[in-house]
Design an enzyme around this catalytic site. Structure first.
Site, PDB file in Angstrom:
ATOM      1  N   LYS A   1       1.163  -1.317  -0.062  1.00 30.53           N
ATOM      2  CA  LYS A   1      -0.247   0.322  -0.108  1.00 30.53           C
ATOM      3  C   LYS A   1       0.681   1.219  -0.086  1.00 30.53           C
ATOM      4  O   LYS A   1       1.970   0.965   0.238  1.00 30.53           O
ATOM      5  CB  LYS A   1      -1.131  -0.251   0.576  1.00 30.53           C
ATOM      6  CG  LYS A   1      -0.624  -0.333   2.417  1.00 30.53           C
ATOM      7  CD  LYS A   1       0.140   1.254   3.424  1.00 30.53           C
ATOM      8  CE  LYS A   1       0.903   0.787   4.390  1.00 30.53           C
ATOM      9  NZ  LYS A   1       1.979   1.990   5.069  1.00 30.53           N
TER      10      LYS A   1
ATOM     11  N   ASP B   1      -2.156  -2.135   9.765  1.00 31.90           N
ATOM     12  CA  ASP B   1      -2.520  -2.112   8.236  1.00 31.90           C
ATOM     13  C   ASP B   1      -2.590  -3.467   7.701  1.00 31.90           C
ATOM     14  O   ASP B   1      -3.445  -3.662   5.907  1.00 31.90           O
ATOM     15  CB  ASP B   1      -0.521  -2.128   7.730  1.00 31.90           C
ATOM     16  CG  ASP B   1      -0.317  -0.381   7.948  1.00 31.90           C
ATOM     17  OD1 ASP B   1      -1.290   0.272   7.655  1.00 31.90           O
ATOM     18  OD2 ASP B   1       0.712  -0.715   7.471  1.00 31.90           O
TER      19      ASP B   1
ATOM     20  N   GLY C   1       4.253  -4.605   3.549  1.00 31.83           N
ATOM     21  CA  GLY C   1       5.063  -5.950   3.460  1.00 31.83           C
ATOM     22  C   GLY C   1       4.533  -6.762   4.413  1.00 31.83           C
ATOM     23  O   GLY C   1       3.279  -7.614   3.705  1.00 31.83           O
TER      24      GLY C   1
ATOM     25  N   MET D   1       5.653   0.228   3.361  1.00 39.04           N
ATOM     26  CA  MET D   1       4.447  -0.083   2.266  1.00 39.04           C
ATOM     27  C   MET D   1       3.473  -1.177   2.789  1.00 39.04           C
ATOM     28  O   MET D   1       3.031  -1.773   1.750  1.00 39.04           O
ATOM     29  CB  MET D   1       5.093  -0.313   0.623  1.00 39.04           C
ATOM     30  CG  MET D   1       5.721   0.695   0.257  1.00 39.04           C
ATOM     31  SD  MET D   1       5.777   0.234  -1.501  1.00 39.04           S
ATOM     32  CE  MET D   1       4.548   0.095  -1.753  1.00 39.04           C
TER      33      MET D   1
END
Length: 309
Positions: free
Chosen positions: A15, A143, A108, A106
């Site tokens: 993301k 997340d 992961g 991001m």
């Protein structure tokens, strides 16, 4: 409950935080946030295979030294959590292939966890609903629910209170990748120190941060230029203080035609928004020829899902 298949392959996206506001440090030790997430076409793949215990192996196209191989790994935690939830004693081996930068801002690791939930749910024929999987995801980290959900969404609270956001069309991004990650807790701590030292010169920390309407309007209109004008990340100053050379990469991206460039999440990945696919390819080539690791991705893309064999 016995496994009904021999192997399940699931995939989840990384993301970008298109917009990220961070409130002041709360009594619970966390910072309230307001984020606009966009899932992009850089994926984590997880294969789940029946096993006696809970084990994993990791491969990938990114630096893997910081990936935990023990029970602290988020994907293994996801598998164990699901096993407890559905009341089975079966084990699983998770084979993870990573393309999202490790400790790169991001998500992961969160994508690994989301893919593990989906893969193990299918492997064990648990049949959990999306809402039930989202509830488990929320127990694993802020997340993880978004990696399960995908698309574009507004996240508030710790980032895990999600509401889908309408995004028309496609947005093209170029990611400048760093070999060495940044610690998310260290970046937040640096933000607190920066705000204290800068005083009135710093962006004020609010108790209940929100998302600028201009961000959501740009997404609804599919307007990359308007989105570039509205994008923001409160963690930028902290990440740049910890890793000053990132500022040079941001300026290079802007010089080479990026509409905007900023740290993705807690960094150190730099996200650069391009006008369109053609501009993104040109930007990626320019950065690569100047010695930077650059990837062209697009969003929004779907969240974690089983991939047909």
């Amino acid at each position: 409950m016995a496994s009904t298949v021999d192997r399940v392959h699931a995939r989840a996206p990384g993301k970008i935080n298109v917009y990220f506001r961070v409130g002041g440090l709360a009594d619970d030790g966390y910072h309230p946030v307001a984020s606009v997430y966009q899932a992009v076409s850089l994926y984590e793949d997880v294969w789940a295979t029946p096993a006696d215990g809970f084990t994993l192996s990791v491969t990938g196209s990114v630096e893997l030294g910081a990936v935990p191989r023990d029970d602290t790994n988020l994907a293994l935690r996801a598998a164990r959590l699901l096993a407890r939830e559905i009341g089975i004693e079966d084990g699983v081996h998770l084979q993870i292939h990573k393309t999202v930068p490790v400790a790169g801002g991001m998500g992961g690791g969160s994508a690994d966890a989301a893919a593990a939930l989906v893969a193990c749910d299918a492997l064990w024929a648990a049949g959990l609903s999306h809402a039930e999987l989202m509830a488990l995801a929320a127990q694993l980290g802020a997340d993880v629910p978004f990696a399960l959900m995908g698309g574009t969404a507004v996240g508030t609270g710790h980032g895990d209170q999600l509401n889908p956001a309408l995004a028309q069309g496609r947005f093209d991004w170029v990611l400048a990748i760093s070999d060495e990650g940044l610690s998310t807790p260290a970046v937040y701590a640096e933000l607190d120190e920066y705000r204290l030292a800068a005083g009135p010169r710093a962006e004020p920390a609010v108790a209940h941060p929100g998302v600028r309407p201009a961000v959501l309007q740009a997404l609804r209109q599919g307007d990359a230029r308007r989105l570039a004008s509205a994008s923001h990340n409160d963690l930028d100053p902290a990440a740049l203080r910890l890793r000053p050379p990132l500022d040079d990469i941001i300026n290079l991206g802007l010089d080479e035609g990026a509409l905007t460039a900023f740290v993705s999440g807690s960094g150190p990945t730099i996200a650069m928004l391009a006008e369109d696919e053609r501009a993104a390819i040109g930007l990626q080539i320019s950065l690569s020829t100047q010695g930077h690791k650059a990837l062209h991705v697009h969003g929004p893309v779907p969240g974690a899902r089983v991939v047909a064999s």
